[in-house]
Design an enzyme around this catalytic site. Structure first.
Site, short mmCIF file in Angstrom:
data_model
loop_
_atom_site.label_atom_id
_atom_site.label_comp_id
_atom_site.label_asym_id
_atom_site.label_seq_id
_atom_site.Cartn_x
_atom_site.Cartn_y
_atom_site.Cartn_z
N TYR A 67 0.86 -1.19 0.00
CA TYR A 67 0.00 0.00 0.00
C TYR A 67 0.89 1.23 0.00
CZ TYR A 67 -3.80 -3.14 1.53
OH TYR A 67 -4.74 -4.13 1.63
N PHE A 78 -1.53 -7.14 1.67
CA PHE A 78 -2.96 -6.90 1.90
C PHE A 78 -3.29 -6.45 3.32
CE2 PHE A 78 -3.06 -9.93 -1.70
CZ PHE A 78 -3.76 -9.16 -2.61
#
Length: 239
Positions: A67, A78
Site C-alpha cells: 500500500y 494486503f
C-alpha cells in the site's frame, strides 16, 4: 535496512546475495528511503519472512506491491496495522472470509454469530493479518517497497527476482502448500510452482473493479485451503 532474521530463510538469502541484481537493489532501496517517503518502514520490509519461517509456510498469498498510503503498509501483503481503516481490497477479502465461515458453519448446522455482512463493520474491523502470518500464511508482495503515493514505483528494480526465488524455494523445499493466486499478475507466477506437490487456487483479484465483475466473490478459497490442509493432516487456518 534490516534483512531477514529468521534462520530458515538464511540459505535463500545467501544464495540471492551472490546474484548480480542484489547489491544494486539494496542500494536503490536505501537511496529511495533517504530521498523520499517510502513504505513500509525500513525495519518492516522483510517482516513477512520473520513472522512466517520457510519451514512453517502452509499458504502463500501473493500481492503486487505494498500500500502506498501513509500508515498502511507494514510488511504483510494486503494487511494494515491495527486501527488503520481497511482499503477496499481488504474489505472484500474480509467479506469473502465471512461468507466462507458462514458456509462452514451452515454445513455443520451452526448459526453464524453475526447477522448480515455489514460493509461499515468490515471497513473498520481489524485488518492486521499478523495472526494469519503466525499460522503459516506467507503474505508476500512481489515488490517489497514503494514510494508514497506512487504505486509500482519500485517495480523492475530487482524485487521481482528475489520474490520469484522465494516462490521457487517454497515449491522445492516444502510440500502441500496452498498458493492463492488472485488476479492476472499473481497468476503469472503459477509457472514457478510444482502443481504435483502443492495446491494452486486461482481467482480474480479482490479489488472492487474485479470483485464487482463477479471475478472474486464466491471463490471459496479460504474454505478450500483449509479443506486441503486438513486432508493433508494439517490444522486448519483460523482466518
Amino acid at each position: 535496512m534490516q534483512l531477514i532474521q529468521a534462520d530458515s530463510w538464511q540459505e535463500l538469502m545467501a544464495q540471492e546475495a551472490t546474484k548480480d541484481y542484489w547489491i544494486p537493489l539494496l542500494k536503490f532501496v536505501q537511496t529511495q528511503y533517504q530521498s523520499n517517503l517510502c513504505f513500509p518502514p525500513q525495519e518492516q520490509i522483510f517482516r513477512a519472512f520473520d513472522l512466517t519461517p520457510l519451514d512453517k509456510v502452509r499458504v502463500v498469498l501473493l500481492g503486487q506491491d505494498p500500500y502506498h498510503g501513509l500508515g498502511q503498509a507494514h510488511g504483510l501483503a494486503f494487511s494494515v496495522p491495527e486501527g488503520v481503516p481497511n482499503p477496499p481490497s481488504l474489505v472484500n477479502i474480509l467479506k469473502e472470509v465471512d461468507h466462507n465461515e458462514r458456509e462452514r458453519l451452515k454445513a455443520m448446522g451452526v448459526a453464524h454469530p453475526k447477522g448480515g455482512v455489514d460493509q461499515m463493520y468490515l471497513t473498520h474491523q481489524s485488518g492486521d493479518l499478523s495472526h494469519w502470518a503466525e499460522q503459516g500464511v506467507l503474505l508476500l508482495n512481489s515488490v517489497l517497497t514503494v514510494e508514497s503515493g506512487k504505486p509500482g514505483s519500485h517495480q523492475k528494480r530487482g524485487w521481482e527476482q528475489f520474490t520469484d526465488a522465494v516462490i521457487k524455494e517454497i515449491s522445492l523445499k516444502n510440500s502441500g502448500v496452498v498458493f492463492m493466486l488472485w488476479g492476472r499478475f499473481a497468476q503469472g507466477k503459477e509457472k514457478l510452482i510444482d502443481s504435483s506437490r502443492h495446491c494452486i487456487l486461482i481467482s480474480g483479484h479482490p479489488s472492487p473493479l474485479s470483485a464487482n465483475r463477479g471475478l472474486w466473490f464466491g471463490n471459496h478459497h479460504f474454505n478450500k485451503a483449509n479443506q486441503y490442509i486438513e486432508e493433508s493432516g494439517g490444522i486448519r487456518i483460523r482466518w
